[in-house]
Design a protein around this motif. Sequence first.
Motif, short mmCIF file in Angstrom:
data_model
loop_
_atom_site.label_atom_id
_atom_site.label_comp_id
_atom_site.label_asym_id
_atom_site.label_seq_id
_atom_site.Cartn_x
_atom_site.Cartn_y
_atom_site.Cartn_z
N MET A 1 8.04 9.07 -12.34
CA MET A 1 7.40 9.13 -11.02
C MET A 1 8.13 8.19 -10.04
SD MET A 1 3.43 8.45 -10.10
CE MET A 1 2.76 10.04 -10.49
N ASP A 2 8.22 8.63 -8.78
CA ASP A 2 8.95 7.83 -7.81
C ASP A 2 8.05 6.71 -7.26
OD1 ASP A 2 10.56 6.78 -5.93
OD2 ASP A 2 10.62 8.56 -4.62
N ASP A 3 8.30 5.47 -7.72
CA ASP A 3 7.42 4.38 -7.29
C ASP A 3 7.67 3.97 -5.84
OD1 ASP A 3 9.86 3.22 -7.73
OD2 ASP A 3 9.11 1.57 -8.98
N LEU A 4 8.80 4.42 -5.28
CA LEU A 4 9.10 4.05 -3.88
C LEU A 4 8.25 4.84 -2.88
CD1 LEU A 4 12.92 3.42 -4.15
CD2 LEU A 4 11.04 1.77 -4.18
N LYS A 5 7.52 5.84 -3.37
CA LYS A 5 6.55 6.52 -2.51
C LYS A 5 5.32 5.64 -2.29
CE LYS A 5 7.44 11.34 -3.55
NZ LYS A 5 7.13 12.32 -4.59
N PHE A 6 5.15 4.67 -3.18
CA PHE A 6 3.94 3.83 -3.14
C PHE A 6 4.23 2.38 -2.75
CE2 PHE A 6 3.26 7.26 -6.09
CZ PHE A 6 1.99 7.72 -5.79
N GLY A 7 5.52 2.03 -2.68
CA GLY A 7 5.82 0.62 -2.40
C GLY A 7 7.30 0.44 -2.11
N ILE A 8 7.71 -0.83 -2.05
CA ILE A 8 9.12 -1.12 -1.76
C ILE A 8 9.70 -2.02 -2.85
CG2 ILE A 8 9.21 -0.84 0.75
CD1 ILE A 8 8.52 -3.88 0.87
N ARG A 9 11.03 -1.94 -3.01
CA ARG A 9 11.71 -2.79 -3.99
C ARG A 9 12.70 -3.68 -3.24
NH1 ARG A 9 12.06 0.52 -7.71
NH2 ARG A 9 10.71 -0.47 -9.24
N SER B 1 2.97 -0.87 -0.98
CA SER B 1 2.97 -0.94 0.49
C SER B 1 1.55 -1.09 1.03
CB SER B 1 3.68 0.25 1.13
OG SER B 1 3.67 1.35 0.29
N ALA B 2 0.57 -0.60 0.28
CA ALA B 2 -0.82 -0.76 0.76
C ALA B 2 -1.29 -2.17 0.46
CB ALA B 2 -1.72 0.24 0.05
N ARG B 3 -2.00 -2.77 1.44
CA ARG B 3 -2.50 -4.12 1.20
C ARG B 3 -3.76 -4.04 0.34
NH1 ARG B 3 -3.81 -6.74 6.77
NH2 ARG B 3 -1.82 -5.83 7.36
N LEU B 4 -4.09 -5.15 -0.32
CA LEU B 4 -5.31 -5.19 -1.12
C LEU B 4 -6.51 -5.12 -0.18
CD1 LEU B 4 -4.38 -8.09 -3.57
CD2 LEU B 4 -4.74 -5.70 -4.20
N GLU B 5 -7.44 -4.25 -0.51
CA GLU B 5 -8.62 -4.08 0.34
C GLU B 5 -9.86 -4.58 -0.40
OE1 GLU B 5 -8.79 -2.77 3.33
OE2 GLU B 5 -6.96 -1.59 3.63
N LEU B 6 -10.77 -5.19 0.34
CA LEU B 6 -12.05 -5.55 -0.27
C LEU B 6 -12.84 -4.27 -0.51
CD1 LEU B 6 -13.19 -8.64 1.84
CD2 LEU B 6 -12.00 -8.60 -0.36
N PRO B 7 -13.77 -4.28 -1.47
CA PRO B 7 -14.62 -3.09 -1.67
C PRO B 7 -15.31 -2.70 -0.36
CG PRO B 7 -14.99 -4.71 -3.40
CD PRO B 7 -14.10 -5.36 -2.40
N PRO B 8 -15.49 -1.40 -0.12
CA PRO B 8 -15.93 -0.92 1.21
C PRO B 8 -17.32 -1.37 1.63
CG PRO B 8 -15.84 0.87 -0.37
CD PRO B 8 -15.22 -0.30 -1.03
N TYR B 9 -18.15 -1.87 0.66
CA TYR B 9 -19.48 -2.32 1.11
C TYR B 9 -19.41 -3.58 1.95
CZ TYR B 9 -18.97 -4.79 -3.38
OH TYR B 9 -18.49 -5.53 -4.44
N GLY C 1 -10.84 -18.73 2.60
CA GLY C 1 -9.50 -18.78 3.20
C GLY C 1 -8.35 -18.78 2.20
N THR C 2 -8.61 -18.37 0.95
CA THR C 2 -7.51 -18.36 -0.03
C THR C 2 -7.13 -16.93 -0.45
OG1 THR C 2 -9.18 -18.76 -1.75
CG2 THR C 2 -7.93 -20.66 -0.99
N TRP C 3 -7.57 -15.94 0.32
CA TRP C 3 -7.27 -14.55 -0.02
C TRP C 3 -5.87 -14.18 0.41
CZ3 TRP C 3 -8.56 -10.71 -3.00
CH2 TRP C 3 -8.41 -9.37 -2.63
N HIS C 4 -5.09 -13.56 -0.48
CA HIS C 4 -3.78 -13.02 -0.15
C HIS C 4 -3.81 -11.53 -0.48
CE1 HIS C 4 0.39 -12.32 0.35
NE2 HIS C 4 0.82 -13.55 0.12
N ASP C 5 -3.65 -10.71 0.57
CA ASP C 5 -3.78 -9.27 0.33
C ASP C 5 -2.43 -8.59 0.10
OD1 ASP C 5 -2.63 -9.25 2.81
OD2 ASP C 5 -4.27 -8.26 3.86
N GLY C 6 -1.37 -9.40 -0.09
CA GLY C 6 -0.06 -8.83 -0.40
C GLY C 6 0.73 -8.44 0.84
#
Length: 342
Positions: A1-9, A18-26, A307-312
Amino acid sequence: MDDLKFGIRDKRGDWAPSARLELPPYWARPPKLMAILKWLPEYLFPWNAFHMATALAYWYLVIPDVEVMKTLSWGWALWLYSVNAAAIFVMYGSIELFYYVKRRQGTRFKYNAKFPRDNPSDVFWFKSQNIDNFVRSFLISIPLWTAVEVFMLWCFANGYAHWLSWADHPVYLAALVFFAPMIHEVHFFLVHRAIHHPLLYKWIHSVHHNSINPSPWSSLSMHPVEAFAYHAVALWHLVIPSNPIIALFQLHVAGFGAVNGHIGFDKLELAHDSTLDSHAYAHYLHHKYFEVNYGGDGLIPLDKWLGTWHDGSKEGDALMQARFRKKRDRMNAKKQTAVRAG
Ligand SMILES: [Zn+2]
Ligand SMILES: [Zn+2]
């Protein structure tokens, strides 16, 4: 599978989503109902459902009779240790075998292009991250996991905990199952944040952080104090009215679930173009930068609130760098005041 469709190297070969980490939608305001409905199955399957399945399998096939558990003895304690050790050997071992030994996915979706086996280091026993992590897991962490388990079951068997039956309290107990992964996250955050205090870090938590590039065997590679405190999450079920199956589920979310943060791959490729999300990125960033993401995926987003959250993302990185700069400035100011006073 082509991982470059989902991110960068990058130039080093390290891959990032490439998508940032998201908190749960609630946590979104205003609440997004459709997003919550979409999130629910991802929350339950496959990982939490797997932990519930193993808890049930334990309860019906492994855990001794309540009469036996009324008395502490080496017999059933060693039996539970053997099953825990065998289960971890099979579960962690198969991920290690397929993705780190046979490397069937190469470095596709792999955050760090290097494999620990290719980089011997003096910080590890026998200069090998794998052997060091493996030995610590089986000689330190799994025995302490089992000790928590034995104590917890002994308390239930002797009536020292408030044991509710499923027949009488189905709704309350089902809700408790639902919230158990959140209890895990809060407990983990508090223990983990505490052992990042400089004094405790050096003594306790540095053992776990020797693995900057973690692999499955790193998950339970811990100092005894950390291994006990981490698995002690199950003891909350001696305090709140509960049921031993849920306490076991809580223990399995910790013990078996520890692998999630340390898989090292964002997605595990399965057959026919399908993939399994590892949920490893938040904790991978913790191993990379140390002072971010003390909790998990943000079910209860203590990192975000403190204040210590890193979403990538680049913004997440800038926030972290600004925080590090502030900390450096504070420490320099302290040093200068000390020099002047001296
Ligand atoms: Zn870790
Ligand atoms: Zn840490």
